[in-house]
Scaffold this motif. Structure first.
Motif, PDB file in Angstrom:
ATOM      1  N   ALA A 159       7.360   0.157 -11.720  1.00 47.15           N
ATOM      2  CA  ALA A 159       6.297   1.162 -11.841  1.00 47.15           C
ATOM      3  C   ALA A 159       4.925   0.521 -11.754  1.00 47.15           C
ATOM      4  O   ALA A 159       3.938   1.171 -11.408  1.00 47.15           O
ATOM      5  CB  ALA A 159       6.446   1.911 -13.170  1.00 47.15           C
ATOM      6  N   ASP A 160       4.851  -0.763 -12.045  1.00 45.87           N
ATOM      7  CA  ASP A 160       3.550  -1.436 -12.123  1.00 45.87           C
ATOM      8  C   ASP A 160       3.670  -2.910 -11.741  1.00 45.87           C
ATOM      9  O   ASP A 160       3.538  -3.800 -12.581  1.00 45.87           O
ATOM     10  CB  ASP A 160       3.014  -1.300 -13.563  1.00 45.87           C
ATOM     11  N   PRO A 161       3.917  -3.183 -10.454  1.00 48.92           N
ATOM     12  CA  PRO A 161       3.978  -4.596 -10.035  1.00 48.92           C
ATOM     13  C   PRO A 161       2.659  -5.344 -10.259  1.00 48.92           C
ATOM     14  O   PRO A 161       2.643  -6.574 -10.302  1.00 48.92           O
ATOM     15  CB  PRO A 161       4.305  -4.514  -8.538  1.00 48.92           C
ATOM     16  N   GLY A 162       1.578  -4.594 -10.422  1.00 45.93           N
ATOM     17  CA  GLY A 162       0.264  -5.220 -10.614  1.00 45.93           C
ATOM     18  C   GLY A 162       0.195  -6.095 -11.853  1.00 45.93           C
ATOM     19  O   GLY A 162      -0.507  -7.111 -11.870  1.00 45.93           O
ATOM     20  N   THR A 163       0.922  -5.706 -12.896  1.00 44.62           N
ATOM     21  CA  THR A 163       0.912  -6.522 -14.112  1.00 44.62           C
ATOM     22  C   THR A 163       1.576  -7.864 -13.856  1.00 44.62           C
ATOM     23  O   THR A 163       1.061  -8.913 -14.255  1.00 44.62           O
ATOM     24  CB  THR A 163       1.595  -5.765 -15.267  1.00 44.62           C
ATOM     25  N   LEU A 164       2.713  -7.850 -13.178  1.00 43.43           N
ATOM     26  CA  LEU A 164       3.351  -9.123 -12.819  1.00 43.43           C
ATOM     27  C   LEU A 164       2.413  -9.950 -11.939  1.00 43.43           C
ATOM     28  O   LEU A 164       2.237 -11.150 -12.144  1.00 43.43           O
ATOM     29  CB  LEU A 164       4.665  -8.884 -12.067  1.00 43.43           C
ATOM     30  N   ASN A 165       1.811  -9.302 -10.963  1.00 46.84           N
ATOM     31  CA  ASN A 165       0.881  -9.977 -10.054  1.00 46.84           C
ATOM     32  C   ASN A 165      -0.205 -10.702 -10.836  1.00 46.84           C
ATOM     33  O   ASN A 165      -0.485 -11.885 -10.621  1.00 46.84           O
ATOM     34  CB  ASN A 165       0.271  -8.927  -9.120  1.00 46.84           C
ATOM     35  N   PRO A 175      -3.972   7.847  -6.089  1.00 41.30           N
ATOM     36  CA  PRO A 175      -5.075   6.892  -5.873  1.00 41.30           C
ATOM     37  C   PRO A 175      -5.406   6.059  -7.115  1.00 41.30           C
ATOM     38  O   PRO A 175      -5.660   4.859  -6.995  1.00 41.30           O
ATOM     39  CB  PRO A 175      -6.242   7.798  -5.462  1.00 41.30           C
ATOM     40  N   ALA A 176      -5.396   6.661  -8.283  1.00 46.04           N
ATOM     41  CA  ALA A 176      -5.721   5.898  -9.498  1.00 46.04           C
ATOM     42  C   ALA A 176      -4.674   4.806  -9.754  1.00 46.04           C
ATOM     43  O   ALA A 176      -4.999   3.697 -10.176  1.00 46.04           O
ATOM     44  CB  ALA A 176      -5.813   6.828 -10.700  1.00 46.04           C
ATOM     45  N   TRP A 177      -3.407   5.137  -9.467  1.00 42.80           N
ATOM     46  CA  TRP A 177      -2.354   4.121  -9.617  1.00 42.80           C
ATOM     47  C   TRP A 177      -2.549   2.986  -8.613  1.00 42.80           C
ATOM     48  O   TRP A 177      -2.430   1.804  -8.960  1.00 42.80           O
ATOM     49  CB  TRP A 177      -0.985   4.782  -9.439  1.00 42.80           C
ATOM     50  N   LEU A 178      -2.873   3.344  -7.380  1.00 47.52           N
ATOM     51  CA  LEU A 178      -3.102   2.308  -6.371  1.00 47.52           C
ATOM     52  C   LEU A 178      -4.247   1.388  -6.801  1.00 47.52           C
ATOM     53  O   LEU A 178      -4.152   0.168  -6.677  1.00 47.52           O
ATOM     54  CB  LEU A 178      -3.397   2.943  -5.003  1.00 47.52           C
ATOM     55  N   THR A 232     -16.127  -2.114  -5.779  1.00 45.54           N
ATOM     56  CA  THR A 232     -15.834  -1.788  -7.181  1.00 45.54           C
ATOM     57  C   THR A 232     -14.585  -0.908  -7.255  1.00 45.54           C
ATOM     58  O   THR A 232     -14.202  -0.266  -6.270  1.00 45.54           O
ATOM     59  CB  THR A 232     -17.005  -1.018  -7.823  1.00 45.54           C
ATOM     60  N   PRO A 233     -13.955  -0.860  -8.412  1.00 41.13           N
ATOM     61  CA  PRO A 233     -12.802   0.050  -8.571  1.00 41.13           C
ATOM     62  C   PRO A 233     -13.189   1.500  -8.262  1.00 41.13           C
ATOM     63  O   PRO A 233     -12.382   2.229  -7.675  1.00 41.13           O
ATOM     64  CB  PRO A 233     -12.435  -0.124 -10.050  1.00 41.13           C
ATOM     65  N   GLU A 234     -14.395   1.889  -8.606  1.00 40.99           N
ATOM     66  CA  GLU A 234     -14.841   3.266  -8.332  1.00 40.99           C
ATOM     67  C   GLU A 234     -14.908   3.512  -6.823  1.00 40.99           C
ATOM     68  O   GLU A 234     -14.489   4.572  -6.338  1.00 40.99           O
ATOM     69  CB  GLU A 234     -16.207   3.514  -8.967  1.00 40.99           C
ATOM     70  N   GLU A 235     -15.453   2.559  -6.090  1.00 40.54           N
ATOM     71  CA  GLU A 235     -15.505   2.705  -4.631  1.00 40.54           C
ATOM     72  C   GLU A 235     -14.100   2.755  -4.032  1.00 40.54           C
ATOM     73  O   GLU A 235     -13.835   3.521  -3.099  1.00 40.54           O
ATOM     74  CB  GLU A 235     -16.266   1.527  -4.004  1.00 40.54           C
ATOM     75  N   ALA A 236     -13.217   1.924  -4.570  1.00 41.47           N
ATOM     76  CA  ALA A 236     -11.833   1.912  -4.073  1.00 41.47           C
ATOM     77  C   ALA A 236     -11.168   3.268  -4.300  1.00 41.47           C
ATOM     78  O   ALA A 236     -10.494   3.798  -3.414  1.00 41.47           O
ATOM     79  CB  ALA A 236     -11.048   0.794  -4.765  1.00 41.47           C
ATOM     80  N   LEU A 237     -11.389   3.819  -5.488  1.00 41.65           N
ATOM     81  CA  LEU A 237     -10.813   5.122  -5.811  1.00 41.65           C
ATOM     82  C   LEU A 237     -11.333   6.186  -4.855  1.00 41.65           C
ATOM     83  O   LEU A 237     -10.574   7.020  -4.337  1.00 41.65           O
ATOM     84  CB  LEU A 237     -11.162   5.477  -7.259  1.00 41.65           C
ATOM     85  N   ASN A 277      -0.038  -6.345  -3.550  1.00 45.41           N
ATOM     86  CA  ASN A 277      -1.211  -6.021  -4.366  1.00 45.41           C
ATOM     87  C   ASN A 277      -2.489  -6.606  -3.770  1.00 45.41           C
ATOM     88  O   ASN A 277      -3.505  -5.921  -3.681  1.00 45.41           O
ATOM     89  CB  ASN A 277      -1.014  -6.533  -5.796  1.00 45.41           C
ATOM     90  N   GLU A 278      -2.441  -7.868  -3.366  1.00 42.70           N
ATOM     91  CA  GLU A 278      -3.655  -8.457  -2.786  1.00 42.70           C
ATOM     92  C   GLU A 278      -3.937  -7.848  -1.420  1.00 42.70           C
ATOM     93  O   GLU A 278      -5.094  -7.671  -1.041  1.00 42.70           O
ATOM     94  CB  GLU A 278      -3.528  -9.978  -2.684  1.00 42.70           C
ATOM     95  N   ASN A 279      -2.880  -7.472  -0.684  1.00 43.10           N
ATOM     96  CA  ASN A 279      -3.136  -6.836   0.606  1.00 43.10           C
ATOM     97  C   ASN A 279      -3.735  -5.437   0.450  1.00 43.10           C
ATOM     98  O   ASN A 279      -4.483  -4.982   1.325  1.00 43.10           O
ATOM     99  CB  ASN A 279      -1.875  -6.839   1.466  1.00 43.10           C
ATOM    100  N   LEU A 280      -3.441  -4.760  -0.654  1.00 45.14           N
ATOM    101  CA  LEU A 280      -4.147  -3.504  -0.926  1.00 45.14           C
ATOM    102  C   LEU A 280      -5.640  -3.776  -1.065  1.00 45.14           C
ATOM    103  O   LEU A 280      -6.481  -3.043  -0.519  1.00 45.14           O
ATOM    104  CB  LEU A 280      -3.619  -2.865  -2.218  1.00 45.14           C
ATOM    105  N   ALA A 281      -5.976  -4.843  -1.799  1.00 50.20           N
ATOM    106  CA  ALA A 281      -7.391  -5.202  -1.940  1.00 50.20           C
ATOM    107  C   ALA A 281      -8.028  -5.472  -0.590  1.00 50.20           C
ATOM    108  O   ALA A 281      -9.156  -5.042  -0.307  1.00 50.20           O
ATOM    109  CB  ALA A 281      -7.526  -6.436  -2.839  1.00 50.20           C
ATOM    110  N   ILE A 282      -7.295  -6.181   0.271  1.00 50.49           N
ATOM    111  CA  ILE A 282      -7.836  -6.562   1.572  1.00 50.49           C
ATOM    112  C   ILE A 282      -7.986  -5.337   2.473  1.00 50.49           C
ATOM    113  O   ILE A 282      -8.990  -5.180   3.173  1.00 50.49           O
ATOM    114  CB  ILE A 282      -6.935  -7.656   2.202  1.00 50.49           C
TER     115      ILE A 282
END
Lengths: 446, 446
Positions: free
Chosen positions: B88-94, B145-148, B162-167, B336-341
């Motif tokens: 449900a949340d691979p981001g925490t492991l990341n 979107p908030a989960w992403l 920023t997280p706000e811009e990403a959202l 996760n990092e590719n989402l950022a990219i």
């Protein structure tokens, strides 16, 4: 076997770990519990002269085995090489290691594989200096400028520094070298100390160690910051009160911040007159450092211990992103790449204040700064080598600090060699210390 | 064991190597003889549903064992984690993997350790998508979107995004998603092919493969360049003659040049109308790419397959250094990092044309581009995914190319799973292929 036909016969590796986390030595905002470690190697030859090359990568515990595996992946490149040729021209090995296209894919020129190359290349320089019966700094300082230039890989930096410019810098750098060698042997090279400032220390310990540092002749100390602003304000106030206004206090955030945060936090500590802010953000963020530098001036910006190679250093200089360049002897591709970095710094007129501490980093890096003083930049002005008083007892020729200065090493080599006993005791997990520790843990939990 | 309390029980690793160097498949100016390899892992659980997570880092031969050792160094972080929570949340492991301070020292966030993190994180996403019974692109595209945003590590990039811009980008990106999903399922995602252009191929083979590519519906091909200018001129002329004026020809130097050389060499090929010059110089050289871009316009500058993390991509965008961003599914810290990219690229309006080929990179990266099309950038204009027709037969759900497009995967997961037989045959050095090969070599040399 005569020396002329001698070859490298073995690359022995060791996973050496010291349990430093138990005393919070080395604790900072990013690294709360380091176990200072070395992925260590010994080059053996059949020259029959008893000389070995020693080298290592520094890590802080977990993953030291991965680092050892990376060194072992380089073994086939070095075993069998003729020793004479290798020691006369470590640059060819350096290029061969960096140029192994399959291993290059794992970087290129960064992280675990690049540190492994640095460890092997540094071991070759250790052997070369021992065979020349000179400390490494002297071998380099007495080296012909054209030979030194031949040791540098200009790939990806020639837009900022050409071989011709490097030759010119080295030729001009030699003027007055004899006087500087004499001065170096008499006074040593200025040091600063990080020993008072680890994040895990109490304010009392900070005060006591800071006063001791001043009494010992240091004119600069360093404090770790970045975990909690109120704590940092208190600790900076404590340190400033302990040392008075004339001692430089550097602060070090160990990459804890984003760009905006770095500017705000550093400004909030400005009243304590910090000399530099070190590693304000990611070592990869050239443009970020440029923004931080703009935002915190006149406080200087320093980075380098995690800068992966000459290409990032080149850009930090091109972008005007740093006031102080903190090269590390065991992060990049060894002496050869550090020659490139020293030349870049000289070209851009930025002082080099090397990162040290850890395991054996003081031992190694003093040679690079001393070479720079005698034969390249020609000055120690605004230049200091970091000193941390940990783990030197494990080295055969440990650093000697006198009146806040590194004494120039006189023993042949790169000062990289550890005692047999230390290796036997702290090899992980089967050395006597760790075997006993595991047995104790098992007894306690049983 | 019920699914609710299921945990990760094992991380199995495999050193898989294919003998691609024997056919010069994949040969370029920096990599003359790659043996395409995968440091491969399988996550097992006690859920009893038969589902596993598969992931890998791609290497080109030597050092694949070091890459496997790095994955193994992460084992203790993952075994024992509850599967529901993890998926449900691979981001925490990341974040936990990137944040292990001792392992972080070996990077940070670059090279062998970072690719190991990417392999593990991608395996978790494979498992998560299988459990959700969706192909990964769909799992992401249907994600809130908030989960992403919660899956992205904004450390060191918040000055650019920023997280706000990403959202905001993700919320706006959803409009029209259903229509685009339908279009994607019908037509697929545009591809280009590198298969004709390997440096080791003859001109006849180049001509034949280039014509075949056009016949198969590709509108862009790619040629390797950078070893010899006269050869490159001849090969570019040959390729242009084979495909005519309307097919895009990208050229790829695989980091062969210094900055000045990159500009000169690329200009010397301008008459053949190259669409982009890929990897003109070191992937670390942000300012260098900016200079090359200025020097070769209107030819576009592309890089990314060796860009180590989101921090370098951020700066490439900030500095206006690239026209085309070539993310790689297995170089950085995983999905996760590719989402950022992808979010950074969307913010800066730069098209993403992923790197693929190798072992399984086509299989992985198609999911990222398809997510981007359906739910982020909303377009395939000037966007193509690299396609190389090698080694797909080893995957359980290989990529399907139709009329120059990647067909949208419909099988649950990240398309990362290799056949048992392939693993058994090509495991190094004891798999059946390598064991037989070694036996043959011994017989020949005996």
């Amino acid at each position: 076997m005569s020396a002329k036909t001698a070859r490298i016969t073995a690359v022995e590796t060791y996973d050496i770990r010291f349990p430093t986390s138990r005393e919070l030595d080395g604790s900072d905002a990013m690294n709360p519990d380091p176990d200072y470690s070395a992925a260590y190697l010994v080059l053996r030859t059949d020259a029959g002269d008893g000389l070995e090359g020693h080298g290592f990568a520094f890590t802080i515990g977990r993953g030291n085995d991965v680092q050892v595996a990376a060194i072992e992946a380089l073994r086939e490149h070095i075993v069998g090489r003729p020793v004479d040729q290798l020691c006369a021209d470590p640059g060819t090995l350096n290029r061969d290691l960096i140029g192994d296209s399959q291993l290059r894919w794992l970087g290129p020129e960064k992280g675990v594989m690049h540190m492994a190359i640095g460890a092997v290349v540094n071991a070759v320089w250790d052997l070369a200096a021992k065979r020349a019966r000179k400390p490494l700094w002297q071998l380099l300082a007495e080296g012909d400028p054209a030979w030194l230039v031949s040791q540098v890989d200009f790939r990806y930096i020639a837009d900022a520094l050409t071989p011709e410019e490097a030759l010119d810098l080295l030729r001009r750098g030699r003027a007055g070298g004899e006087e500087r060698t004499a001065a170096l042997l008499e006074r040593g090279y200025p040091a600063y100390t990080t020993s008072p400032g680890w994040l895990g220390y109490s304010d009392d310990k900070l005060t006591r160690l800071a006063r001791e540092a001043v009494a010992e002749g240091f004119t600069q100390i360093k404090l770790k910051v970045g975990a909690d602003l109120q704590d940092d304000i208190r600790r900076c106030r404590t340190a400033r009160a302990a040392v008075g206004p004339d001692i430089r206090i550097a602060i070090d955030a160990n990459q804890r911040w984003n760009v905006d945060e770095a500017v705000e936090w550093t400004r909030a500590l400005a009243e304590f007159d910090p000399y530099w802010i070190e590693e304000p953000t990611s070592p990869d963020d050239i443009l970020g450092h440029a923004a931080v530098r703009k935002g915190v001036a006149p406080i200087k910006v320093a980075t380098g211990e995690h800068v992966q190679n000459r290409i990032i250093f080149k850009q930090l200089l091109q972008a005007g992103a740093i006031d102080v360049l903190q090269l590390d002897a065991a992060r990049v591709g060894g002496v050869n790449e550090n020659l490139a970095i020293l030349l870049l710094a000289a070209k851009f007129g930025v002082p080099v204040c090397p990162h040290a501490g850890g395991v054996g980093l003081c031992e190694l890096v003093q040679h690079l700064s001393m070479f720079d003083y005698v034969a390249l930049s020609g000055t120690t002005e605004n230049r200091v080598i970091e000193f941390v008083d940990h783990l030197h007892e494990h080295f055969v020729t440990p650093t000697v600090i006198q009146d806040g200065h590194y004494a120039a090493p006189t023993a042949p080599g790169f000062s990289a060699q550890m005692h047999h006993d230390s290796i036997a005791t702290y090899s992980y997990p089967h050395g006597t210390f760790w075997a006993a520790d595991t047995a104790t843990t098992k007894a306690v939990t049983a």
